[in-house]
Scaffold this motif. Structure first.
Motif, PDB file in Angstrom:
ATOM      1  N   UNK A  51       0.660  -1.172  -0.019  1.00  5.81           N
ATOM      2  CA  UNK A  51       0.034  -0.011   0.081  1.00  5.81           C
ATOM      3  C   UNK A  51       0.950   1.242  -0.070  1.00  5.81           C
ATOM      4  N   UNK A  52       0.357   2.493  -0.629  1.00  4.86           N
ATOM      5  CA  UNK A  52       0.871   3.637  -0.605  1.00  4.86           C
ATOM      6  C   UNK A  52       2.145   3.700  -1.782  1.00  4.86           C
ATOM      7  N   UNK A  53       2.557   2.526  -2.442  1.00  8.74           N
ATOM      8  CA  UNK A  53       3.602   2.526  -3.343  1.00  8.74           C
ATOM      9  C   UNK A  53       3.197   3.436  -4.538  1.00  8.74           C
ATOM     10  N   UNK A  54       4.318   4.147  -4.934  1.00  4.45           N
ATOM     11  CA  UNK A  54       3.892   5.002  -6.267  1.00  4.45           C
ATOM     12  C   UNK A  54       4.446   4.300  -7.353  1.00  4.45           C
ATOM     13  N   UNK A  57       3.031   3.432 -14.939  1.00  7.09           N
ATOM     14  CA  UNK A  57       2.333   2.473 -15.773  1.00  7.09           C
ATOM     15  C   UNK A  57       2.335   3.005 -17.196  1.00  7.09           C
ATOM     16  N   UNK A  58       2.482   1.828 -17.961  1.00 10.24           N
ATOM     17  CA  UNK A  58       2.140   2.015 -19.585  1.00 10.24           C
ATOM     18  C   UNK A  58       0.717   1.180 -19.887  1.00 10.24           C
ATOM     19  N   UNK A  59      -0.365   1.851 -19.962  1.00 13.14           N
ATOM     20  CA  UNK A  59      -1.299   1.093 -20.315  1.00 13.14           C
ATOM     21  C   UNK A  59      -1.658   1.119 -21.993  1.00 13.14           C
ATOM     22  N   UNK A  60      -1.557  -0.457 -22.426  1.00 13.61           N
ATOM     23  CA  UNK A  60      -1.662  -0.565 -23.784  1.00 13.61           C
ATOM     24  C   UNK A  60      -3.353  -0.744 -24.486  1.00 13.61           C
ATOM     25  N   UNK A  61      -3.772   0.398 -25.024  1.00  9.51           N
ATOM     26  CA  UNK A  61      -5.005   0.348 -25.369  1.00  9.51           C
ATOM     27  C   UNK A  61      -5.625  -0.550 -26.600  1.00  9.51           C
ATOM     28  N   UNK A  62      -6.740  -0.770 -26.819  1.00  8.44           N
ATOM     29  CA  UNK A  62      -6.900  -1.868 -27.924  1.00  8.44           C
ATOM     30  C   UNK A  62      -6.676  -1.354 -29.297  1.00  8.44           C
ATOM     31  N   UNK A  63      -6.654  -0.077 -29.409  1.00 15.39           N
ATOM     32  CA  UNK A  63      -6.571   0.626 -30.784  1.00 15.39           C
ATOM     33  C   UNK A  63      -4.906   0.699 -30.996  1.00 15.39           C
ATOM     34  N   UNK A  64      -4.184   0.036 -30.038  1.00 19.44           N
ATOM     35  CA  UNK A  64      -2.723  -0.123 -30.504  1.00 19.44           C
ATOM     36  C   UNK A  64      -1.856   1.419 -29.734  1.00 19.44           C
ATOM     37  N   UNK A  65      -2.748   2.216 -29.193  1.00 18.87           N
ATOM     38  CA  UNK A  65      -1.952   3.309 -28.616  1.00 18.87           C
ATOM     39  C   UNK A  65      -1.649   2.957 -26.981  1.00 18.87           C
ATOM     40  N   UNK A  66      -0.734   3.943 -26.370  1.00 18.37           N
ATOM     41  CA  UNK A  66      -0.273   3.481 -25.084  1.00 18.37           C
ATOM     42  C   UNK A  66      -0.577   4.893 -24.346  1.00 18.37           C
ATOM     43  N   UNK A  67      -0.996   4.534 -22.984  1.00 15.92           N
ATOM     44  CA  UNK A  67      -1.160   5.727 -22.306  1.00 15.92           C
ATOM     45  C   UNK A  67      -0.140   5.769 -20.993  1.00 15.92           C
ATOM     46  N   UNK A  68       0.521   6.571 -20.672  1.00 14.50           N
ATOM     47  CA  UNK A  68       1.570   6.903 -19.524  1.00 14.50           C
ATOM     48  C   UNK A  68       0.802   7.335 -18.268  1.00 14.50           C
ATOM     49  N   UNK A  69       0.581   6.663 -17.154  1.00 14.29           N
ATOM     50  CA  UNK A  69       0.116   7.012 -15.813  1.00 14.29           C
ATOM     51  C   UNK A  69       0.915   7.156 -14.905  1.00 14.29           C
ATOM     52  N   UNK A  70       0.744   7.746 -13.465  1.00  9.59           N
ATOM     53  CA  UNK A  70       1.289   7.350 -12.528  1.00  9.59           C
ATOM     54  C   UNK A  70       0.336   7.273 -11.360  1.00  9.59           C
ATOM     55  N   UNK A  71       0.396   6.463 -10.527  1.00  6.77           N
ATOM     56  CA  UNK A  71      -0.603   6.397  -9.438  1.00  6.77           C
ATOM     57  C   UNK A  71       0.067   5.600  -8.014  1.00  6.77           C
ATOM     58  N   UNK A  72      -0.904   5.503  -7.156  1.00  7.10           N
ATOM     59  CA  UNK A  72      -0.491   5.156  -5.852  1.00  7.10           C
ATOM     60  C   UNK A  72      -1.484   4.060  -5.357  1.00  7.10           C
ATOM     61  N   UNK A  73      -0.630   2.756  -4.937  1.00 10.47           N
ATOM     62  CA  UNK A  73      -1.513   1.851  -4.691  1.00 10.47           C
ATOM     63  C   UNK A  73      -2.361   1.937  -3.332  1.00 10.47           C
ATOM     64  N   UNK A  74      -3.640   1.734  -3.314  1.00  5.86           N
ATOM     65  CA  UNK A  74      -4.563   2.084  -2.416  1.00  5.86           C
ATOM     66  C   UNK A  74      -5.110   0.632  -1.879  1.00  5.86           C
ATOM     67  N   UNK A  75      -5.004  -0.237  -2.662  1.00  8.39           N
ATOM     68  CA  UNK A  75      -5.796  -1.533  -2.346  1.00  8.39           C
ATOM     69  C   UNK A  75      -4.643  -2.715  -2.685  1.00  8.39           C
ATOM     70  N   UNK A  76      -4.607  -3.742  -1.781  1.00 10.86           N
ATOM     71  CA  UNK A  76      -3.587  -4.932  -2.576  1.00 10.86           C
ATOM     72  C   UNK A  76      -4.331  -6.192  -2.091  1.00 10.86           C
ATOM     73  N   UNK A  77      -4.696  -7.135  -2.920  1.00 11.21           N
ATOM     74  CA  UNK A  77      -5.209  -8.318  -2.720  1.00 11.21           C
ATOM     75  C   UNK A  77      -4.281  -9.560  -2.882  1.00 11.21           C
TER      76      UNK A  77
END
Length: 103
Positions: A51-54, A57-77
């Protein structure tokens, strides 16, 4: 994208499975984005992070493009017998809920 029926969150979540690469503290990981919203996403992975790790991310979208994101872990299962379940064909719930902090 299909909206989840049992929605209780502030933002609507949509089911959309996409490959996602993510990095935390110099370690590289790969997972599957199971659902996403404007504020966050859930990544199915066998290696849930703390939890709380920064994470970057690179999310590969179905159309072949990619989106760069940054996030914080709020839940771990991490289910105790997830590997056994997966070998039996039962999908595990292992993964991390990530709050987006940079899009």
């Amino acid at each position: 994208m299909k909206k989840l029926d049992h929605e209780r969150r502030r933002q609507k979540r949509f089911v959309k499975r996409c490959t996602i690469d993510f990095t935390s503290e110099g370690q590289n990981y790969r997972g599957i984005c199971r659902n996403l919203s404007l504020d966050g996403l859930f990544i199915k992975t066998r290696k849930p992070l703390e939890l709380e790790k920064i994470i970057d991310m690179v999310l590969y979208l179905p159309d072949g493009s990619a989106s760069k994101l940054t996030g914080r872990v709020r839940r771990a299962i991490r289910e105790p017998y997830s590997l056994i379940f997966e070998r039996a064909g039962i999908p595990s719930k292992d993964g991390i809920g990530v709050q987006l902090i940079e899009k």
